[in-house]
Design a protein around this motif. Structure first.
Motif, PDB file in Angstrom:
ATOM      1  N   GLU A  34       0.825  -1.209   0.000  1.00 20.64           N
ATOM      2  CA  GLU A  34       0.000   0.000   0.000  1.00 20.64           C
ATOM      3  C   GLU A  34       0.859   1.258   0.000  1.00 20.64           C
ATOM      4  OE1 GLU A  34      -3.287   0.180  -0.556  1.00 20.64           O
ATOM      5  OE2 GLU A  34      -3.098  -1.977  -0.831  1.00 20.64           O
ATOM      6  N   ARG A  38       0.062   2.737  -3.569  1.00 23.95           N
ATOM      7  CA  ARG A  38      -1.080   3.642  -3.424  1.00 23.95           C
ATOM      8  C   ARG A  38      -0.695   4.999  -2.851  1.00 23.95           C
ATOM      9  NH1 ARG A  38      -2.437  -0.813  -5.603  1.00 23.95           N
ATOM     10  NH2 ARG A  38      -2.534  -2.035  -3.727  1.00 23.95           N
ATOM     11  N   THR A 106      -7.596   1.297   2.320  1.00 17.35           N
ATOM     12  CA  THR A 106      -7.066   0.344   1.339  1.00 17.35           C
ATOM     13  C   THR A 106      -6.294  -0.781   2.021  1.00 17.35           C
ATOM     14  OG1 THR A 106      -5.141   1.764   0.915  1.00 17.35           O
ATOM     15  CG2 THR A 106      -7.007   1.947  -0.592  1.00 17.35           C
ATOM     16  N   PHE A 107      -5.613  -0.476   3.122  1.00 21.99           N
ATOM     17  CA  PHE A 107      -4.928  -1.540   3.866  1.00 21.99           C
ATOM     18  C   PHE A 107      -5.943  -2.581   4.326  1.00 21.99           C
ATOM     19  CE2 PHE A 107      -3.889  -3.508   7.891  1.00 21.99           C
ATOM     20  CZ  PHE A 107      -2.668  -4.104   7.605  1.00 21.99           C
ATOM     21  N   HIS A 110      -7.368  -4.538   1.264  1.00 18.35           N
ATOM     22  CA  HIS A 110      -6.319  -5.382   0.692  1.00 18.35           C
ATOM     23  C   HIS A 110      -6.039  -6.567   1.617  1.00 18.35           C
ATOM     24  CE1 HIS A 110      -2.088  -5.279  -1.413  1.00 18.35           C
ATOM     25  NE2 HIS A 110      -2.547  -6.515  -1.299  1.00 18.35           N
TER      26      HIS A 110
END
Length: 124
Positions: A34, A38, A106-107, A110
């Motif tokens: 990430e 990202r 997002t972590f 994911h």
């Protein structure tokens, strides 16, 4: 396609150590991915790049994300999922100057994705 387990010394002990150990160890890899794939999008947004430019970079980072997972075949599956994670990152705060909130979103997404794959792989 499938899950590619990296050739890391001691990886067998992690898998034999149980599912919880695997899920905990996977956290550091998800965080690293990430931060690499990202987080730069937040920097581009902070530098006031246009949305279209940020999305082009998101596509490039997603292709690299797919390649980082083994081979060109992985561009499709991991690359597409990487692009969706990039969109999630931007929507959850990456464009609004809240990169750590976006990173947390997002972590979590994911890690849950990876965890579900690992649990399925270990059970079947």
């Amino acid at each position: 396609m499938g899950i590619i387990v990296p050739d890391i010394p001691g990886i067998e002990q992690i898998f034999t150590g149980g599912i919880i150990a695997v899920l905990i160890v996977s956290c550091k890899y998800v965080l690293l991915e990430e931060l690499v794939f990202r987080f730069p999008l937040a920097i581009l947004a902070w530098l006031q790049y246009s949305l279209s430019s940020v999305l082009v970079f998101a596509l490039i980072f997603s292709i690299l994300f797919g390649l980082a997972h083994g081979s060109p075949e992985h561009i499709l599956l991991q690359g597409v999922s990487g692009f969706f994670l990039s969109l999630l990152f931007l929507k959850c705060g990456g464009l609004q100057g809240r990169p750590f909130k976006a990173l947390a979103c997002t972590f979590t997404a994911h890690w849950l994705y990876n965890a579900s794959l690992l649990v399925i792989a270990m059970l079947f």
